[in-house]
Design a protein around this motif. Structure first.
Motif, short mmCIF file in Angstrom:
data_model
loop_
_atom_site.label_atom_id
_atom_site.label_comp_id
_atom_site.label_asym_id
_atom_site.label_seq_id
_atom_site.Cartn_x
_atom_site.Cartn_y
_atom_site.Cartn_z
N ILE A 99 24.68 -43.78 -31.19
CA ILE A 99 24.69 -42.82 -32.17
C ILE A 99 24.09 -41.42 -31.47
O ILE A 99 24.84 -40.27 -31.79
N PHE A 100 22.91 -41.18 -30.78
CA PHE A 100 22.63 -40.17 -30.17
C PHE A 100 23.35 -39.71 -28.92
O PHE A 100 23.70 -38.61 -28.71
N GLY A 101 23.90 -40.75 -28.13
CA GLY A 101 24.16 -40.74 -26.85
C GLY A 101 25.64 -39.90 -26.81
O GLY A 101 25.96 -39.01 -25.93
N ARG A 102 26.48 -40.14 -27.92
CA ARG A 102 27.77 -39.49 -27.79
C ARG A 102 27.61 -37.94 -27.92
O ARG A 102 28.51 -37.37 -27.09
N LEU A 103 26.59 -37.31 -28.50
CA LEU A 103 26.58 -35.90 -28.69
C LEU A 103 26.05 -35.28 -27.50
O LEU A 103 26.18 -34.18 -26.92
N VAL A 104 25.07 -36.07 -26.87
CA VAL A 104 24.27 -35.71 -25.73
C VAL A 104 25.36 -35.70 -24.49
O VAL A 104 25.49 -34.63 -23.76
N HIS A 105 26.12 -36.54 -24.55
CA HIS A 105 27.19 -36.68 -23.40
C HIS A 105 28.21 -35.53 -23.53
O HIS A 105 28.53 -34.79 -22.54
N ALA A 106 28.72 -35.29 -24.80
CA ALA A 106 29.76 -34.30 -25.09
C ALA A 106 28.80 -32.65 -24.43
O ALA A 106 29.56 -31.85 -24.22
N SER A 107 27.83 -32.69 -25.10
CA SER A 107 26.92 -31.27 -24.75
C SER A 107 26.77 -31.14 -23.20
O SER A 107 26.68 -30.11 -22.88
N LEU A 108 26.51 -32.05 -22.62
CA LEU A 108 26.41 -31.95 -21.11
C LEU A 108 27.63 -32.03 -20.22
O LEU A 108 27.55 -31.94 -19.04
N SER A 109 28.84 -32.22 -20.91
CA SER A 109 30.16 -32.18 -20.34
C SER A 109 30.45 -30.86 -20.23
O SER A 109 30.40 -29.92 -21.14
N ILE A 110 31.26 -30.19 -18.99
CA ILE A 110 31.51 -28.95 -18.89
C ILE A 110 33.15 -28.92 -18.52
O ILE A 110 33.54 -29.48 -17.40
#
Length: 229
Positions: A99-110
């Protein structure tokens, strides 16, 4: 010629996120199915035992049995995330990671650069941060620690920062308000856990993981290039 419709995945999350959640569940399956002879090896290596850790540092309680080596004492700081005392805890933590990891991963992707490694580091730092805070508050002897809830708490903290946008910081009023509410909920669960949940929780691991995860996420996000128009 018409193109076949792609069926969306059941869980729309990157491989690093679903993989981590899968490892948490698989580790619990293996522990449950492991023969008794293996349990005697798995549990001492994975459970973070407060008295043994401090005894290994030479400042523990008298009579506590230290770990055999410094490495053996440090492994549970992270490996404890792979052990759970029941299916409910393993499934809940795996779900929170997704649930939380999806957005965290996306935010850390460049751009095309995947955020998998920073995401996994944020999770690992959160687990270790929760373990250390548990150890400090349980000195010189206390309850053992298992579970990935410290890591899940760190991802939740990162998620809170993401909700504030690019300018979100750890010391903002909104973040501190969420942290205060998170603290009160954990203290309530700690007090009512044995009677309400049938098991105790480590509020220390949750709070330590929350703080460590926020710091680690903020570090990686601060290194992202700022878009210029």
């Amino acid at each position: 010629m018409t193109r076949a419709k792609r069926t969306p995945p059941i869980i729309e999350a990157p491989p690093a996120v679903t993989g981590l959640a899968g490892v948490i569940l698989l580790a619990h399956v293996l522990r449950v199915l492991a023969p008794a002879s293996w349990q005697g090896f798995i549990l001492p290596m994975g459970v973070l035992q407060t008295d043994r850790f401090w005894a290994s540092m030479g400042i523990g309680a008298e009579g506590a049995l230290p770990y055999n080596s410094p490495l053996e004492a440090l492994i549970p700081l992270l490996a404890s995330a792979l052990l759970h005392d029941g299916w409910a805890g393993a499934i809940l933590n795996a779900a929170l990671i997704v649930i939380f990891g999806r957005l965290v991963h996306a935010s850390l992707s460049i751009g095309r650069k995947s955020g998998a490694i920073p995401f996994l580091i944020v999770f690992a730092v959160s687990v270790v941060g929760g373990s250390l805070f548990h150890l400090i508050t349980q000195y010189p002897a206390g309850t053992g620690l298992i579970g990935a809830s410290g890591g899940a708490s760190g991802l939740f903290a990162a998620w809170v920062l993401i909700q504030e946008g690019r300018g979100g910081r750890i010391l903002t009023k909104r973040f501190l308000t969420v942290f205060l509410f998170f603290t009160l909920v954990n203290l309530a669960l700690w007090l009512m856990g044995p009677s309400l949940l049938g098991a105790g929780i480590s509020w220390q691991a949750h709070l330590g993981g929350f703080i460590a995860g926020a710091v680690a996420f903020q570090f990686f996000r601060s290194r992202r290039p700022v878009s210029r128009f």
